[in-house]
Design a protein around this motif. Sequence first.
Motif, PDB file in Angstrom:
ATOM      1  N   GLY A  53     -27.349  29.544  17.866  1.00 53.97           N
ATOM      2  CA  GLY A  53     -27.722  28.271  18.474  1.00 53.97           C
ATOM      3  C   GLY A  53     -28.197  28.427  19.907  1.00 53.97           C
ATOM      4  O   GLY A  53     -29.213  27.853  20.307  1.00 53.97           O
ATOM      5  N   VAL A  54     -27.467  29.225  20.708  1.00 57.32           N
ATOM      6  CA  VAL A  54     -27.870  29.426  22.100  1.00 57.32           C
ATOM      7  C   VAL A  54     -29.182  30.201  22.176  1.00 57.32           C
ATOM      8  O   VAL A  54     -30.062  29.898  23.000  1.00 57.32           O
ATOM      9  CB  VAL A  54     -26.757  30.164  22.866  1.00 57.32           C
TER      10      VAL A  54
ATOM     11  N   GLN B 294     -31.992  27.946  21.341  1.00 60.53           N
ATOM     12  CA  GLN B 294     -32.222  27.027  22.463  1.00 60.53           C
ATOM     13  C   GLN B 294     -33.082  27.684  23.537  1.00 60.53           C
ATOM     14  O   GLN B 294     -34.018  27.068  24.060  1.00 60.53           O
ATOM     15  CB  GLN B 294     -30.884  26.604  23.053  1.00 60.53           C
ATOM     16  N   ASN B 295     -32.789  28.936  23.866  1.00 59.98           N
ATOM     17  CA  ASN B 295     -33.613  29.642  24.852  1.00 59.98           C
ATOM     18  C   ASN B 295     -35.047  29.789  24.356  1.00 59.98           C
ATOM     19  O   ASN B 295     -36.004  29.659  25.131  1.00 59.98           O
ATOM     20  CB  ASN B 295     -33.016  31.023  25.137  1.00 59.98           C
TER      21      ASN B 295
ATOM     22  N   THR C  93     -29.022  29.297  31.701  1.00 63.80           N
ATOM     23  CA  THR C  93     -28.383  28.852  30.458  1.00 63.80           C
ATOM     24  C   THR C  93     -27.579  29.972  29.822  1.00 63.80           C
ATOM     25  O   THR C  93     -26.417  29.791  29.420  1.00 63.80           O
ATOM     26  CB  THR C  93     -29.448  28.354  29.477  1.00 63.80           C
TER      27      THR C  93
END
Length: 683
Positions: free
Chosen positions: A150-151, A154-155, A191
């Motif tokens: 997920g991360v 997102q990036n 992030t």
Amino acid sequence: MLTAPDGQRIPLSQVAHISLREGESTITREMNRRHMTVRLDLRGRDLSSFLGEAQAKLAPVVASLPEGMELSWGGQFENQNRAQARLAIILPLVLALIFLLLYGAFGTLRHAALILVSVPLALLGGMLALHLRGMTLNVSSAVGFIALFGVAVQNGVIMVSALNRARDSGLSLPDAVLRGASERLRPVLITATVAALGLLPAALARGIGSDVQRPLATVVVGGLVSATLLTLVLLPVLYLVVEHRFRTAAPQTRSAAVHAVVAALAFVLFPRTALAEDATLPATARITFAAYLEHVFAANPDFSVARENVAIAEAQIDVAKVFPDPQLTAGLTSYDLSHHGNATAAGASLSIPIELGGKRGARVAVATSGVKAARSDFDEAARSLRASAINAFADALHARLVVHQKEGVFANLQRLVRINERRLAAGDVPQVALVQSRVEARQFQADVFTAAGEQKALDAALLQLLGTAASTVPAGFDLAGDLRSVAPAVDASRVLAMVQKRPDVRAAAARVEQADRQVKLEEARRVIDISVGVNWQHNFAVAGDGGSPTADLIGGSITIPLPFSHVYKGELEAARSGRRQAQSQLESVRAKAESEVRQAFARFDAAADRVKLYDAGALADADIVLEKTLYNYQRGGATLTDYIVAQRTASDVHLAYFDALNDRAHALAAVEQAAGLSDLVKF
């Protein structure tokens, strides 16, 4: 003692034989079968490797067990197998759902696939982190991979969105990649760093319960390090390669693509320097035609408008795919305000319109043809813009040749003034000869000022094609190029073969196709549409004499319009007329294209012949006459008038030669534009 049903006391020895033996202290059963549980606590080893070794050693024992006996492994191992089986289903579903959401957000498969590239990059870092810390893949680490995906995605979304915004702002593809990647460098790093630092204590924990959280945190921290670094470097490069293949705004060569990839990598080490060097035309070196043309295609406002027309046409396909919306109606259908015992009713109805005759497919076909026409118009805009850029660049080069020539003549006349000053002092010429030579020199100096002003005006016209990017061009810039290097040889057969592939011809053909599909759409619209409805009604109970119980009613309906008039008859006739008009327009464009090619060839041949005439000896003869006249004048063998006439004649010959060179460049640009080519003119 045992108690019988009649109350008698019976000794136990009369009904059983009692003895002391060794055996199970407790007998348990499961699923009506006896079973025995062996428990153990594992320390210092991971569960998977221990069970693998244990199962291998017990395999011979299990094979020799009597019939009816079996060995099964349970506890944490069973729970782990059950969780891994679920994860084997959940992980692919998660990735598929992520891909669908990305496709819905960006609308293109290639952008969704580009973002998913960060998933294997994150997987690589997470697995490497587990290996370095001596951990294994278990349920906890698998959950960590889900969070890591997920991360990482997102990036990727942050990066690709920034690149698309930079691209939509009108920048060229390499400029958009450099600017978008550099702008998102800090947000992506922040992030990923916040997430990694937040889980770092859990990854290093050694207390009670840390065995569960440590693999999860290790996977996330290690995966974020690799995914972030590779996303910042690899994703912009992949975006550049993919977009260069699918969405190039102007034709580029393979070497230009390689150069763009190298430039995209440069921003990682020197982002500010790379942007500063690529944002403007070179400040010290002379501007080449290739660099000028690249910036024209990237910044010209009219060309940006043509690019947006393609996007608008592509959006019309999504508009054409829309289905008619169903209608839902709900409410209180009746209520007895007089309180005379009438039933109160509430209900809902759903009406679904159904298109018949293939209308949706016909709309999509019309929109698809519109996209073809818009793309051809975009190519036509690129063709016209290239021709305008060639002419502007040639005019600017021509102006520089004229200024240089007039400055040379002015220098010659200044030298003549100095010669006359020496000859006047020696008594060889009268005073009027010196004055006349000064007048002639000042006259040519005025011509130099005029030519310099014309050069500035043509430079302004050159920069006008750059739009707002003209402000980035340094003052006093110069051009790298020579009108003499324009390729004089043209393959007539190749040019004539390309006429029918011109963008305006292709656009006219696409509009014929669009008009034909519009006719089919109007024919499909003549087929009437129907609506299917279903309704439900709930009648509340009415008490008392003559009352009624609660009732639920359902019904259905179909709505068919009655076409008393000629439905879409006028639209159909208009579409047929539009098709005939588009066909006539196509024939006109084809005839115009062939005529333009013939006219361009005729002008090019005439200009090329003029250039050959001057190259064959006219320039050299004019220079020889001027040199000999000056030599004779210095020795008294020629008059001042003879030299001035020779100087003017030589200047006129050179200026006429420059005009011929410029006319040849314009004519070759016209040939290139008429044929729809983009590789004939080379400065």
